[in-house]
Design a protein around this motif. Structure first.
Motif, PDB file in Angstrom:
ATOM      1  N   HIS A 166       0.849  -1.199   0.000  1.00  0.00           N
ATOM      2  CA  HIS A 166       0.000   0.000   0.000  1.00  0.00           C
ATOM      3  C   HIS A 166       0.876   1.238   0.000  1.00  0.00           C
ATOM      4  O   HIS A 166       1.834   1.324   0.764  1.00  0.00           O
ATOM      5  CB  HIS A 166      -0.900   0.046   1.237  1.00  0.00           C
ATOM      6  N   ARG A 183       0.156   5.458   0.038  1.00  0.00           N
ATOM      7  CA  ARG A 183      -0.902   6.468   0.104  1.00  0.00           C
ATOM      8  C   ARG A 183      -0.394   7.764   0.708  1.00  0.00           C
ATOM      9  O   ARG A 183       0.690   7.814   1.251  1.00  0.00           O
ATOM     10  CB  ARG A 183      -2.101   5.941   0.861  1.00  0.00           C
ATOM     11  N   ASN A 184      -1.226   8.797   0.575  1.00  0.00           N
ATOM     12  CA  ASN A 184      -0.921  10.081   1.190  1.00  0.00           C
ATOM     13  C   ASN A 184      -0.949   9.927   2.698  1.00  0.00           C
ATOM     14  O   ASN A 184      -1.816   9.242   3.235  1.00  0.00           O
ATOM     15  CB  ASN A 184      -1.979  11.122   0.799  1.00  0.00           C
ATOM     16  N   GLU A 209      -6.156  13.369  -1.215  1.00  0.00           N
ATOM     17  CA  GLU A 209      -6.876  12.089  -1.142  1.00  0.00           C
ATOM     18  C   GLU A 209      -7.873  11.951  -2.298  1.00  0.00           C
ATOM     19  O   GLU A 209      -8.035  10.873  -2.857  1.00  0.00           O
ATOM     20  CB  GLU A 209      -7.605  11.960   0.201  1.00  0.00           C
ATOM     21  N   ARG A 228      -5.842  11.046  -5.281  1.00  0.00           N
ATOM     22  CA  ARG A 228      -5.410   9.640  -5.188  1.00  0.00           C
ATOM     23  C   ARG A 228      -6.548   8.715  -5.578  1.00  0.00           C
ATOM     24  O   ARG A 228      -6.382   7.780  -6.362  1.00  0.00           O
ATOM     25  CB  ARG A 228      -4.941   9.323  -3.768  1.00  0.00           C
ATOM     26  N   TRP A 229      -7.724   8.995  -5.055  1.00  0.00           N
ATOM     27  CA  TRP A 229      -8.888   8.152  -5.347  1.00  0.00           C
ATOM     28  C   TRP A 229      -9.244   8.219  -6.827  1.00  0.00           C
ATOM     29  O   TRP A 229      -9.458   7.192  -7.463  1.00  0.00           O
ATOM     30  CB  TRP A 229     -10.071   8.594  -4.480  1.00  0.00           C
ATOM     31  N   GLY A 276      -4.928   5.686  -7.282  1.00  0.00           N
ATOM     32  CA  GLY A 276      -3.717   5.565  -6.472  1.00  0.00           C
ATOM     33  C   GLY A 276      -2.441   5.995  -7.157  1.00  0.00           C
ATOM     34  O   GLY A 276      -1.353   5.848  -6.605  1.00  0.00           O
ATOM     35  N   LEU A 278      -0.128  11.055  -5.959  1.00  0.00           N
ATOM     36  CA  LEU A 278       0.037  11.285  -4.528  1.00  0.00           C
ATOM     37  C   LEU A 278       0.759  12.610  -4.328  1.00  0.00           C
ATOM     38  O   LEU A 278       1.911  12.748  -4.698  1.00  0.00           O
ATOM     39  CB  LEU A 278       0.853  10.163  -3.890  1.00  0.00           C
ATOM     40  N   ILE A 313       4.012  10.690   2.615  1.00  0.00           N
ATOM     41  CA  ILE A 313       3.550   9.456   1.978  1.00  0.00           C
ATOM     42  C   ILE A 313       3.860   8.293   2.909  1.00  0.00           C
ATOM     43  O   ILE A 313       4.888   8.263   3.572  1.00  0.00           O
ATOM     44  CB  ILE A 313       4.181   9.235   0.585  1.00  0.00           C
TER      45      ILE A 313
END
Length: 131
Positions: A71, A73-74, A101, A104-105, A109, A112, A117
């Motif tokens: 994974h 992500r932010n 976010e 990202r969505w 993904g 970012l 991160i």
């Protein structure tokens, strides 16, 4: 050193790291310089650190250490703020995080640009041999 951590991590073990997102800080600095924004409070200025990683470089670093990224992500801003600025800084932090976010969505993904991160990776389990 990610390689050192990977070498002592048990097979199947999980590693979580959160780092500053260099991409956000560099882009914010370029934006402010390009538009010559003189009235930005010092608290809102991007912070350029000695070490910063982009999402791509973080994944490459983990893969070179033999880890499998699970994974990416932010990460949110730090909860405690030394920036001052009260509600204005809180509003800016929340706006940037939730916008990052949403990006990202919407990108599945791939985009970012949060302030930090986070990555979760696993050390592969060695294949079992039949003896």
């Amino acid at each position: 050193n990610v390689e050192t951590v990977a070498s002592i991590l048990a097979p199947g073990g999980i590693l979580f790291i959160r780092v500053r997102n260099a991409l956000l800080h560099v882009l914010a600095t370029r934006f402010l310089k390009a538009f010559n924004v003189p009235s930005v409070p010092r608290a809102w200025m991007p912070i350029l650190h000695v070490w910063g990683l982009t999402p791509t470089s973080l994944v490459m670093l983990f893969r070179r250490a033999g880890l499998v990224p699970l994974h990416l992500r932010n990460g949110p801003w730090a909860a405690a703020s030394t920036y001052g600025g009260g509600w204005r800084v809180a509003l800016l932090k929340n706006t940037v995080f939730y916008a990052s976010e949403a990006a990202r969505w919407a990108s599945g993904g791939k985009v970012l640009f949060g302030p930090s991160i986070s990555i979760i990776a696993r050390k592969p389990v060695a294949p079992q041999t039949n003896a």
